[in-house]
Write an enzyme that holds these catalytic residues in place. Structure first.
Site, PDB file in Angstrom:
ATOM      1  N   MET A   1       0.804  -1.230   0.000  1.00  0.00           N
ATOM      2  CA  MET A   1       0.000   0.000   0.000  1.00  0.00           C
ATOM      3  C   MET A   1       0.838   1.281   0.000  1.00  0.00           C
ATOM      4  O   MET A   1       0.456   2.271   0.618  1.00  0.00           O
ATOM      5  CB  MET A   1      -0.945  -0.005   1.211  1.00  0.00           C
ATOM      6  CG  MET A   1      -1.924  -1.167   1.228  1.00  0.00           C
ATOM      7  SD  MET A   1      -2.934  -1.263  -0.261  1.00  0.00           S
ATOM      8  CE  MET A   1      -4.083   0.053   0.091  1.00  0.00           C
ATOM      9  N   ARG A   2       1.959   1.272  -0.705  1.00  0.00           N
ATOM     10  CA  ARG A   2       2.772   2.482  -0.834  1.00  0.00           C
ATOM     11  C   ARG A   2       2.981   2.793  -2.302  1.00  0.00           C
ATOM     12  O   ARG A   2       3.182   1.873  -3.101  1.00  0.00           O
ATOM     13  CB  ARG A   2       4.163   2.292  -0.188  1.00  0.00           C
ATOM     14  CG  ARG A   2       4.173   1.977   1.278  1.00  0.00           C
ATOM     15  CD  ARG A   2       3.565   3.043   2.136  1.00  0.00           C
ATOM     16  NE  ARG A   2       4.219   4.328   2.072  1.00  0.00           N
ATOM     17  CZ  ARG A   2       3.698   5.449   2.567  1.00  0.00           C
ATOM     18  NH1 ARG A   2       2.522   5.426   3.155  1.00  0.00           N
ATOM     19  NH2 ARG A   2       4.348   6.596   2.466  1.00  0.00           N
TER      20      ARG A   2
ATOM     21  N   LEU B   1       5.292   4.017  -5.216  1.00  0.00           N
ATOM     22  CA  LEU B   1       6.740   3.976  -5.406  1.00  0.00           C
ATOM     23  C   LEU B   1       7.177   5.138  -6.300  1.00  0.00           C
ATOM     24  O   LEU B   1       6.435   5.573  -7.187  1.00  0.00           O
ATOM     25  CB  LEU B   1       7.132   2.640  -6.030  1.00  0.00           C
ATOM     26  CG  LEU B   1       6.868   1.438  -5.099  1.00  0.00           C
ATOM     27  CD1 LEU B   1       6.833   0.143  -5.884  1.00  0.00           C
ATOM     28  CD2 LEU B   1       7.902   1.373  -3.983  1.00  0.00           C
TER      29      LEU B   1
ATOM     30  N   ASN C   1       2.078  -5.717 -10.453  1.00  0.00           N
ATOM     31  CA  ASN C   1       1.143  -5.432  -9.352  1.00  0.00           C
ATOM     32  C   ASN C   1      -0.186  -6.119  -9.635  1.00  0.00           C
ATOM     33  O   ASN C   1      -0.522  -6.391 -10.793  1.00  0.00           O
ATOM     34  CB  ASN C   1       0.916  -3.922  -9.265  1.00  0.00           C
ATOM     35  CG  ASN C   1      -0.060  -3.533  -8.168  1.00  0.00           C
ATOM     36  OD1 ASN C   1       0.013  -4.034  -7.042  1.00  0.00           O
ATOM     37  ND2 ASN C   1      -0.999  -2.646  -8.480  1.00  0.00           N
TER      38      ASN C   1
ATOM     39  N   HIS D   1      -4.376  -5.671  -8.949  1.00  0.00           N
ATOM     40  CA  HIS D   1      -5.374  -4.672  -8.563  1.00  0.00           C
ATOM     41  C   HIS D   1      -6.760  -5.312  -8.670  1.00  0.00           C
ATOM     42  O   HIS D   1      -7.047  -5.999  -9.656  1.00  0.00           O
ATOM     43  CB  HIS D   1      -5.276  -3.459  -9.500  1.00  0.00           C
ATOM     44  CG  HIS D   1      -6.222  -2.371  -9.139  1.00  0.00           C
ATOM     45  ND1 HIS D   1      -5.999  -1.513  -8.081  1.00  0.00           N
ATOM     46  CD2 HIS D   1      -7.414  -2.014  -9.680  1.00  0.00           C
ATOM     47  CE1 HIS D   1      -7.020  -0.668  -7.992  1.00  0.00           C
ATOM     48  NE2 HIS D   1      -7.892  -0.953  -8.939  1.00  0.00           N
TER      49      HIS D   1
ATOM     50  N   ASP E   1      -1.665   2.294 -10.862  1.00  0.00           N
ATOM     51  CA  ASP E   1      -2.633   1.398 -11.507  1.00  0.00           C
ATOM     52  C   ASP E   1      -2.696   1.574 -13.019  1.00  0.00           C
ATOM     53  O   ASP E   1      -3.748   1.419 -13.640  1.00  0.00           O
ATOM     54  CB  ASP E   1      -4.032   1.553 -10.880  1.00  0.00           C
ATOM     55  CG  ASP E   1      -4.023   1.194  -9.404  1.00  0.00           C
ATOM     56  OD1 ASP E   1      -3.177   0.381  -9.008  1.00  0.00           O
ATOM     57  OD2 ASP E   1      -4.846   1.737  -8.649  1.00  0.00           O
TER      58      ASP E   1
HETATM   59  C1  GRF Z   1      -5.759  -7.433  -3.222  1.00  0.00           C
HETATM   60  O1  GRF Z   1      -7.120  -7.227  -3.431  1.00  0.00           O
HETATM   61  C2  GRF Z   1      -4.949  -6.713  -4.269  1.00  0.00           C
HETATM   62  O2  GRF Z   1      -5.583  -6.670  -5.511  1.00  0.00           O
HETATM   63  C3  GRF Z   1      -4.838  -5.326  -3.700  1.00  0.00           C
HETATM   64  O3  GRF Z   1      -4.691  -5.524  -2.318  1.00  0.00           O
HETATM   65  C4  GRF Z   1      -5.287  -6.760  -1.934  1.00  0.00           C
HETATM   66  C5  GRF Z   1      -4.244  -7.555  -1.226  1.00  0.00           C
HETATM   67  O4  GRF Z   1      -4.743  -8.756  -0.696  1.00  0.00           O
HETATM   68  N1  GRF Z   1      -3.757  -4.608  -4.315  1.00  0.00           N
HETATM   69  P1  GRF Z   1      -3.747  -9.811  -0.058  1.00  0.00           P
HETATM   70  O5  GRF Z   1      -2.939  -9.083   0.994  1.00  0.00           O
HETATM   71  O6  GRF Z   1      -2.872 -10.348  -1.154  1.00  0.00           O
HETATM   72  O7  GRF Z   1      -4.616 -10.870   0.542  1.00  0.00           O
END
Ligand code: GRF
Length: 195
Positions: free
Chosen positions: A93-94, A96, A110, A112, A148
Site C-alpha cells: 500500500m505504498r 513507489l 502489481n 489490482h 494502476d
Molecule cells: C488485493 O485485493 C490486491 O488486488 C490489492 O490488495 C489486496 C491484497 O490482498 N492490491 P492480499 O494481501 O494479497 O490478501
C-alpha cells in the site's frame, strides 16, 4: 543457465496473494523462486506465510524515512542484496517513486482488484459495487510511475450477482486474484528467463 527467476514479494497486509504465489512454487515447473518478502507493516499477517515457507522476510517501515526516495532506496538495496530479478507487489500500500519503477521497469508487477482501467485507486471493489456494474474482476499489470497503469498481463472477470454484498464480492475477487497472479508471474518469469 538460470532456470528460476528470483522473486521478491512486497506486502502490507493479509498476504493472500503472497500465499498463492508461495503455494505455486511447490509445482516444480513454476519458473520462480521466492527469495524475499518485504512488508512496510510489522503486523502484516502475510509475514506469517513467509515464515511458514522459510522465506527471509524484512519489515521496512516507511514511517522511519523522511521521504519516499529514501524508503524506496532502502527497498532497492534489499532487492539487490538478494539478487532479485522480479518484484511482485501484492497488496503493497505504498506508492513507489519514478526512480524506483523506472529502474525495475518490465520486472515489477502489481495486482489490482478491478478490471483496469476501470476503478483505479483504493477501494476498487467498493467503487465497482457502488457503480452497479455487473462484471468486475482483477488485473495483473506491469508497474509504471503512474498508479494502476502500465501494460496489462492477465485479467480475470467476476460476475456481481444480485445477492452479492461487498464481503461476498471481495472473496470472489480474491479467489480469482490468486489464479491470475500465478498465471501472470509465470508469463513474466518465463519472459525474463528467455532474455
Ligand atoms: C488485493 O485485493 C490486491 O488486488 C490489492 O490488495 C489486496 C491484497 O490482498 N492490491 P492480499 O494481501 O494479497 O490478501
Amino acid at each position: 543457465m538460470q532456470n528460476k527467476a528470483k522473486v521478491a514479494v512486497l506486502i502490507s497486509g493479509r498476504g493472500g496473494n503472497l500465499r498463492a504465489l508461495l503455494e505455486a512454487t511447490k509445482d516444480k515447473t513454476f519458473p520462480v523462486e521466492i527469495c524475499l518478502v518485504i512488508s512496510n507493516k510489522a503486523d502484516a499477517y502475510g509475514l506469517k506465510h513467509a515464515e511458514e515457507f522459510n522465506i527471509p522476510s524484512f519489515v521496512i517501515d516507511h514511517k522511519g524515512f523522511s521521504n519516499r526516495q529514501e524508503f524506496d532506496d532502502k527497498i532497492d538495496k534489499k532487492l539487490e542484496e538478494y539478487n532479485i530479478d522480479i518484484v511482485c507487489l501484492a497488496g503493497f500500500m505504498r506508492l513507489l517513486t519514478a526512480n524506483f519503477t523506472e529502474k525495475w521497469q518490465g520486472r515489477i508487477i502489481n495486482i489490482h482488484p478491478s478490471l483496469l482501467p476501470s476503478f483505479k485507486g483504493a477501494n476498487a471493489i467498493e467503487q465497482a459495487f457502488k457503480a452497479g456494474v455487473k462484471i468486475t474482476g482483477c488485473t495483473v499489470h506491469y508497474v509504471t510511475a503512474q498508479m494502476d497503469e502500465g501494460p496489462i498481463i492477465v485479467q480475470e472477470s467476476v460476475r456481481i450477482d444480485q445477492n452479492d454484498n461487498l464481503e461476498t464480492l471481495s472473496s470472489k475477487i480474491a479467489k480469482k486474484e490468486h489464479i491470475a497472479y500465478v498465471q501472470a508471474l509465470r508469463i513474466v518469469a518465463n519472459k525474463f528467463l528467455l532474455q
